[in-house]
Design an enzyme around this catalytic site. Structure first.
Site, mmCIF file in Angstrom:
data_model
loop_
_atom_site.group_PDB
_atom_site.id
_atom_site.type_symbol
_atom_site.label_atom_id
_atom_site.label_comp_id
_atom_site.label_asym_id
_atom_site.label_seq_id
_atom_site.Cartn_x
_atom_site.Cartn_y
_atom_site.Cartn_z
ATOM 1 C CD GLU A 41 -4.422 6.252 4.179
ATOM 2 O OE1 GLU A 41 -4.010 6.654 3.064
ATOM 3 O OE2 GLU A 41 -4.350 5.071 4.553
ATOM 4 C CE LYS A 112 -5.661 2.025 3.120
ATOM 5 N NZ LYS A 112 -4.431 2.863 3.144
ATOM 6 C CB CYS A 148 -5.768 5.467 0.611
ATOM 7 S SG CYS A 148 -4.352 5.900 -0.433
#
Lengths: 552, 552
Positions: A41, A112, A148
């Site tokens: 990330e 994300k 994540c």
């Protein structure tokens, strides 16, 4: 299809360094016939970039790195983490994104959705959450890209979130999941992480490839442990902790599964390895090599010195022995023994002359005042000044040796023994420091041939600051085995006074300990950054008011 | 209908103190025949409560205060700010709420929708945003309740947000808007706040009543300036800055408007008043009375001393004059003159004996090493130790005197002149310190009858740290008038190197200044909390990586 996971040690804002590292990994993966390589990330800029994200120039440099990787993606797909601009005017102006690059083009971008905003995380400060979820088709396979935290709301059961990104892609029937992570270490985290990845695999019945960071960014340590989990929910591979690693996996083999390869997870060893990484990267990323610290003969400075010698090499560690008139002879001897066992340079600098000079200078002001904590603090500050003088003159970084128990209750002198560039043990309770000492003595060679570098008496004698005659920690603090339990419940588990008493801790003790923690926030505010090894360390992850009047 | 606004100085976590203050205000409002009294955002617990919100016990105590206010609401409605539990399991488990209490019952609860998560704010760390918006009917009037940031997205034009809470209530045709705020001061903020409230009033054509906090919580200062704006968009009333205030307004009079009553907004006076508030509340809320600081003869310590004397009373301020062999005679004289002019206690403590003791102790280690910044830092740390010794012995809080320019470029000694419980000038650029000095000399009486307490030569001489012979700030720093402009653009306005050069600043200067700022993050990490007076102060509002390698 062959998939490479790159577990790298990035450096925040070091665009050139991060890019070169990624390009080298691409080349390695290409040589190993990988079709695709996946980084962590925000890998172009390192994690956490914090308020650097507010600078246009920083985002431009992120874009430039993505462009360079795009050019390098001729015959291999590259999946890289980067901040990207939100093209619409509504909402935060950045996304935390994964870019899928292939043949010099962007095949897809996934934003994300779940933005951790707790503990050390501030992602909603910068990023707009994703609203669109689409798989990426590459060489006939549908890939579910995720970043994540996006996999940490399995079946929408995490109360922090109301959307489950991978659920949103299920209609498209993806073939496997790729996850780009920057998931910081704590000594309980690796097992949790595996359980979460397995839960995702069980839910969707497809393999998952999970690439984490390794290495430390000041206080925050990444342990790696990147994962491949097969559809049978077995851990096909877990990469080693605290080191860079690149491995290429054959998708069909992973599909077949039947392999289970976890890393061992011993708490004390994990903490030990994390602290070595933390020390090494703090120095390396700042461009320093040499450490200095004060050696008192006590266990905290002994453990810190051994860790420093292991992390940086004995030749790069120098210690000062700075006895006062209150230091016992055995303390100086224990410190000397340790220095000899480690083979590190030491200087014996008694502080009496400086202490006497301060006493004389303040004679009039302090007339008829009894000896108290003031004089204790002067000793600690003389030591701090000597250490910083050596550090300034010879380019050492001063290592702080305060443990978490002391830091919690404010048992330390601001600008004295609280000095230091980085706190090595500030997230390790005193009782855990003993465990570390035992582990170090088992695993570290002494140049003198002693059984372990730390002298037995440093471990066995009752802890003392030795700042007045006959002083012991137990004069002013509860026994550490009880204190540490209360602190763990209060700090890590956020239990309040009522809950602590219900657990069986004595009410006056609970009140006293919580008060000590709360009234010493002003000291921690000015403390060195603490290498984080628990689920709740002091620093950015624990934000407390200073003038607050609560449980104090 | 008569509406009371209470602008109070809350204390974080001091439930009993906040409650008593609010109950007294309720009683006062009742006596003035108010139908309703409105307090600030999160008034039961103070703002910002930070991670105290993670403790069940803290939320229970908030609830208990609301219960007590409910009981007190027999014949007057009470609108109070408090965290409340989110009853559903999805999303964060707290709301930031306004409770409308009347006749011992809850007439309505409005949650906050727009949760600031930038600068010093972390609200999304704790709170779930509101999704329901409904007016509250009280004595025949429909009231649109809103909390702080909720009014800062007029017409959905703020890119940070995608909803405009007051728009959602317009179908119900509310009669007026009540806003509970905790809106921190900066010297540009009051005008912005008025413009925003006016924009809301213009959009909806109804009056707005806006209740703010006053007083400081460590670094964060609230200026009050609570507002009543009539439908004609004129400021019917603006409460005074930096003091508690309770006023009762007749709704019909406010409806009629035709009155404009703003507070004067002079930048230097605002900063001056904010700093006095910051000092006073830091001491008051921690239970301290007496301040100590080092007086060098320079302008920063002079300004800090005058502010301290004004905030705490001359009898509560003690200063140390600590000349070294490098101090000029005029510096000591300037410091003495200032102490005399203020009528504050001073001690003359030359640091030479301590400095000599350190020099002697380190003679072997420093053999053949040239005098450098090490020896400068020893002087600063001896001073820090003397100040802390006095502070420890007599219960003073040490005031830090570093200005924002120095703090930005790292021109200060960690554990030396960077010591202190609170930084008074850490958000005031050097060029602004001069403006403050002039203002203080115009507005402060000298007990000696001098024209102003700060000697002319402290203001006019070239700035110097006096840590080596003939040293001047200009030896190592660009001229402050240029430096401060670059720093303002970089820190407050987040302009990067490209933009700064485009503004006409010289490229090598820009690179040098930005590098100095970035490589000194490690020092600011351990600095005292800084009284925040600008839109971007050092501390929680500016979060930067330490090991970052960016523009450095």
């Amino acid at each position: 299809m062959r998939i490479a996971l790159a577990q790298l040690n990035y450096h925040i804002g070091n665009f050139e360094g991060n890019l070169q590292k990624m390009l080298a990994a691409v080349e390695q993966a290409r040589q190993q016939k990988a079709d695709l390589i996946c980084f962590g990330e925000l890998s172009v800029c390192g994690y956490p970039p914090r308020d650097f994200l507010e600078f246009d120039d920083f985002i431009r440099q992120c874009n430039a790195s993505v462009e360079a990787l795009k050019t390098a993606s001729r015959d291999i797909a590259i999946v890289v983490g980067t901040p990207v601009r939100n093209p619409v005017a509504a909402g935060k102006d950045l996304y935390n994104a994964a870019c899928f690059l292939y043949e010099g083009a962007v095949l897809g971008v996934q934003h994300k959705a779940l933005l951790p905003t707790y503990d050390i995380f501030d992602e909603y400060r910068y990023f707009e959450p994703a609203t669109a979820f689409r798989t990426i088709v590459f060489k006939g396979k549908k890939i579910a890209l995720s970043i994540c935290e996006d996999i940490w709301n399995v079946g929408n059961e995490n109360p922090l979130y109301t959307i489950c990104p991978l659920d949103e892609m299920q209609d498209e029937q993806p073939d496997f999941i790729l996850n780009l992570s920057a998931s910081p270490f704590n000594y309980q985290h690796a097992s949790t992480r595996i359980a979460v990845v397995q839960a995702n695999v069980k839910r969707y019945g497809i393999p998952m490839f999970y690439a984490n960071h390794t290495g430390a960014q000041t206080d925050i340590i990444f342990d790696g442990g990147s994962l491949v989990v097969s559809p049978d929910a077995q851990v096909f591979d877990e990469m080693p902790y605290f080191e860079e690693c690149l491995r290429v996996y054959d998708l069909e083999e992973v599909q077949r599964g039947g392999r289970s390869q976890e890393q061992p997870k011993d708490k004390t060893k994990l903490i030990h390895d994390a602290l070595l990484t933390g020390i090494r990267d703090y120095f390396g990323k700042l461009g320093f090599k040499k450490a200095i610290l004060g050696l008192s003969g006590g266990i905290d400075s002994a453990v810190t010195a051994v860790l420093a010698a292991k992390a940086l090499g004995a030749a790069n560690v120098r210690v000062l022995l700075m006895p006062s008139q209150f230091s016992s002879e055995h303390s100086v001897n224990d410190a000397l023994t340790l220095a000899h066992n480690l083979g590190i340079q030491y200087d014996l600098l008694p502080i009496q002359p400086m202490y006497a000079a301060f006493e004389a200078a303040l004679k009039n002001q302090f007339w008829a005042q009894p000896f108290n904590v003031t004089e204790e603090n002067i000793q600690a500050r003389v030591r701090g000044t000597l250490l910083m003088a050596m550090s300034n003159k010879f380019g050492h970084i001063l290592l702080n040796t305060t443990n978490k128990s002391e830091m919690a209750v404010g048992y330390g002198t601001l600008y004295g023994d609280m000095c230091g560039g980085i706190s090595v043990l500030g997230d390790v309770y005193k009782t855990e420091v003993y465990e570390l000492a035992a582990y170090l003595n088992k695993t570290t060679l002494s140049v003198t041939g002693a059984a372990g570098p730390i002298p037995k008496s440093s471990i066995e004698k009752p802890p003392s600051a030795e700042l007045r005659p006959g002083q012991k920690d137990s004069d002013s603090l509860p026994p550490y085995d009880i204190l540490d339990k209360v602190l763990y419940q209060y700090i890590e588990c956020r239990q309040g006074p009522r809950e602590l008493v219900a657990m069986g801790f004595e009410e006056t003790l609970v009140k006293r300990v919580l008060r000590m923690v709360n009234i010493n926030e002003f000291k921690r505010e000015q403390a060195a950054p603490v290498l984080r090894v628990s689920s709740k360390g002091f620093g950015m992850g624990r934000r407390m008011p200073i003038v607050g009047k609560y449980l104090s």
